[in-house]
Scaffold this active site. Sequence first.
Site, PDB file in Angstrom:
ATOM      1  N   ASP A  43       4.231  22.131 -42.955  1.00  0.00           N
ATOM      2  CA  ASP A  43       5.360  21.289 -43.330  1.00  0.00           C
ATOM      3  C   ASP A  43       6.374  22.046 -44.173  1.00  0.00           C
ATOM      4  O   ASP A  43       6.098  23.147 -44.679  1.00  0.00           O
ATOM      5  CB  ASP A  43       4.872  20.078 -44.133  1.00  0.00           C
ATOM      6  CG  ASP A  43       4.131  19.059 -43.275  1.00  0.00           C
ATOM      7  OD1 ASP A  43       4.344  19.041 -42.049  1.00  0.00           O
ATOM      8  OD2 ASP A  43       3.353  18.268 -43.839  1.00  0.00           O
ATOM      9  N   TYR A  85      -7.497  25.963 -46.212  1.00  0.00           N
ATOM     10  CA  TYR A  85      -6.315  25.715 -47.033  1.00  0.00           C
ATOM     11  C   TYR A  85      -6.709  25.757 -48.506  1.00  0.00           C
ATOM     12  O   TYR A  85      -7.818  25.343 -48.879  1.00  0.00           O
ATOM     13  CB  TYR A  85      -5.710  24.344 -46.740  1.00  0.00           C
ATOM     14  CG  TYR A  85      -5.023  24.206 -45.408  1.00  0.00           C
ATOM     15  CD1 TYR A  85      -3.668  24.503 -45.262  1.00  0.00           C
ATOM     16  CD2 TYR A  85      -5.726  23.754 -44.294  1.00  0.00           C
ATOM     17  CE1 TYR A  85      -3.035  24.356 -44.033  1.00  0.00           C
ATOM     18  CE2 TYR A  85      -5.092  23.607 -43.058  1.00  0.00           C
ATOM     19  CZ  TYR A  85      -3.752  23.913 -42.943  1.00  0.00           C
ATOM     20  OH  TYR A  85      -3.129  23.763 -41.726  1.00  0.00           O
TER      21      TYR A  85
END
Length: 246
Positions: A52, A110
């Site tokens: 994003d 992540y």
Amino acid sequence: MNNFKILLSYDGTGLMGWQKTRQGPSVEEHLETILSQILQEKIVLQAASRTDAGVHAEGQVVNFFTSKEVDLEKLHKSLNALLPRQIVALQIEKMPIDFHPTLENRGKEYHYFICNTSFQEPKHRLFSWHFPYPLNLKQMEKGASFLLGKHDFSAFCNELSLSKKDPFCTLSSIKILPLENNRFCFQVKGDRFLFRMVRNLVGTLAYIGCGKLLAENVPLLLQHRKRELVGMTAPCHGLHLIKVFY
């Protein structure tokens, strides 16, 4: 045709994410434009993760096809010379013609950073979420333990229509590491992730840590599948794509 893989690192600040958009500059746009310029043919990219806007990466994996014979060392140097300073190609290698960075990946890792201090140091402000409320590490770890394994993670997806396609993901590891100066690193590994799932997981664990949610209620949150019952979506700038597994 030749198939090449690029390992990318980027600072997502000021970028609209991986994917090309009319809203502003993206990683894909910069990389595609420069590769097309160097190779003198239209290049189309595929990426392992559509990060994003504002999200960072240390191990994004991308591939492209070209009809040209490529000197990898020369291409690598030219690419990094022309890319903006916030994007770096760490490695370029030739792959089998059927390699696809999305379809073949077995999972991703992540990291998400939180500064749990009254005031955040300027050097962290673009890469960490400033969360100035007391956090209980043991309660966050307890909540994280209920998220491990294979579950329907619809409650942690910001777009219900996307989760309906396949809401099941398997999380193999969630570690919450205390760092110096009251900072935390949330390390999450899984086979796949729904839209903004990692940021919603972190937001939920932060709510558990500050007492807004109860750790023992996590199984019920998963069962109810309602986004409004879990924690907030943690800000984009604290998220870092660390590695894609193959």
